[in-house]
Write an enzyme that holds these catalytic residues in place. Structure first.
Site, PDB file in Angstrom:
ATOM      1  N   CYS A 171    -114.435 -30.829 -24.446  1.00  0.00           N
ATOM      2  CA  CYS A 171    -113.329 -31.628 -24.979  1.00  0.00           C
ATOM      3  C   CYS A 171    -112.028 -31.104 -24.404  1.00  0.00           C
ATOM      4  O   CYS A 171    -111.812 -29.890 -24.374  1.00  0.00           O
ATOM      5  CB  CYS A 171    -113.316 -31.536 -26.504  1.00  0.00           C
ATOM      6  SG  CYS A 171    -111.950 -32.424 -27.288  1.00  0.00           S
TER       7      CYS A 171
ATOM      8  N   GLU B 163    -115.365 -39.343 -30.063  1.00  0.00           N
ATOM      9  CA  GLU B 163    -114.022 -39.885 -30.310  1.00  0.00           C
ATOM     10  C   GLU B 163    -113.849 -40.325 -31.765  1.00  0.00           C
ATOM     11  O   GLU B 163    -112.764 -40.157 -32.344  1.00  0.00           O
ATOM     12  CB  GLU B 163    -113.744 -41.055 -29.367  1.00  0.00           C
ATOM     13  CG  GLU B 163    -113.853 -40.721 -27.887  1.00  0.00           C
ATOM     14  CD  GLU B 163    -113.097 -39.460 -27.482  1.00  0.00           C
ATOM     15  OE1 GLU B 163    -112.068 -39.138 -28.106  1.00  0.00           O
ATOM     16  OE2 GLU B 163    -113.562 -38.777 -26.548  1.00  0.00           O
TER      17      GLU B 163
ATOM     18  N   HIS C 250    -112.847 -37.392 -33.741  1.00  0.00           N
ATOM     19  CA  HIS C 250    -111.410 -37.096 -33.630  1.00  0.00           C
ATOM     20  C   HIS C 250    -110.601 -37.929 -34.628  1.00  0.00           C
ATOM     21  O   HIS C 250    -109.625 -37.439 -35.218  1.00  0.00           O
ATOM     22  CB  HIS C 250    -110.912 -37.387 -32.216  1.00  0.00           C
ATOM     23  CG  HIS C 250    -111.126 -36.253 -31.253  1.00  0.00           C
ATOM     24  ND1 HIS C 250    -110.657 -34.978 -31.494  1.00  0.00           N
ATOM     25  CD2 HIS C 250    -111.747 -36.206 -30.045  1.00  0.00           C
ATOM     26  CE1 HIS C 250    -110.986 -34.197 -30.471  1.00  0.00           C
ATOM     27  NE2 HIS C 250    -111.654 -34.907 -29.592  1.00  0.00           N
TER      28      HIS C 250
END
Length: 249
Positions: free
Chosen positions: A166, A209, A212
């Site tokens: 990441c 994602e 996140h």
């Protein structure tokens, strides 16, 4: 998300060109639908006002420790989905994703706590892996994909473990278990409902994602014993004289 352990030590900068007509449109609107979008207004003003401005959205990727990466992102208000501000944010996210050679990026990674993600797995990435790696990890090209206010549903509960990296934990990687198949639902950049079925590596990108957007980083779910500095060999070979860049110049 970065493409597994293939972290880069050096970074290249690019300039983001904003159309003049869009700037004028933004300047007129005074968009303040949510507190998150207030930062947009300050940033836009900085595009034509003199003096330094170091506020989000950033042209770099936020790093672990930044509180924005631990917040659950807010929904983009319906009236804002097709606004010039959100369109510009999507463009910035895409540019930053490509600049840092990522295959995915979430809005918090450029400092904006809104539920937006972009993904892209280019054909040229095939050259970075052996044919066995590419096949085993079920990698496939994925054209530029934008989701606003996405929701994720698991469609294949079989978990597979592969190295994952990441850009918000730059310079490191670890093995991470992920579901083999998912379905993403949400809005595209034009405000239309869409859904996308993903499997293999692209399903992994989507899960990374979405994490996140929920304040989760892969270090929370990794196999801790596999957490690795991706340039440890270069550190030894160069007697420690190695640095990891967090910007592109």
């Amino acid at each position: 998300m970065h493409t597994s352990g293939h972290q880069l030590l050096e970074v290249i900068d690019t300039d983001f060109e904003i159309p003049e007509m869009l700037l004028h449109s933004i300047q007129r609107r005074g968009f303040t639908t949510t507190s998150q979008l207030t930062s947009f207004a300050r940033w836009y003003r900085g595009l034509w006002e003199k003096g330094p401005l170091n506020e989000p959205p950033y042209n770099h990727v936020t790093q672990i420790g930044d509180p924005v990466l631990r917040q659950k992102s807010s929904l983009v208000p319906p009236e804002a989905v097709t606004s010039p501000e959100v369109r510009l944010l999507v463009k910035l996210m895409t540019d930053v994703m490509r600049k840092y050679d990522c295959v995915g990026l979430a809005a918090p990674q450029i400092g904006i706590s809104l539920r937006i993600l972009v993904m892209e797995f280019k054909e040229k990435l095939r050259d970075e892996y052996t044919s066995i790696e590419y096949k085993t990890r079920e990698m496939n090209t994925l054209p530029l994909t934008v989701f606003i206010n996405p929701e994720l549903k698991v469609t294949n509960f079989e978990k597979k473990i592969f190295p994952e990296a990441c850009q918000s934990v730059r310079g490191y990687s670890a093995e991470v278990p992920r579901y083999s198949g998912v379905l993403l639902r949400g809005l595209d950049e034009n405000g239309f409902q869409k859904e996308l079925s993903l499997k293999g590596w692209n399903a992994r990108i989507a899960q990374h994602e979405m994490n996140h957007l929920n304040g989760i980083i892969y270090t929370d779910i990794m196999n801790r014993k596999t957490f690795t500095c991706t340039c440890w060999q270069a550190v030894n070979a160069n007697r420690g004289r190695v640095s990891i860049g967090f910007h592109k110049k």
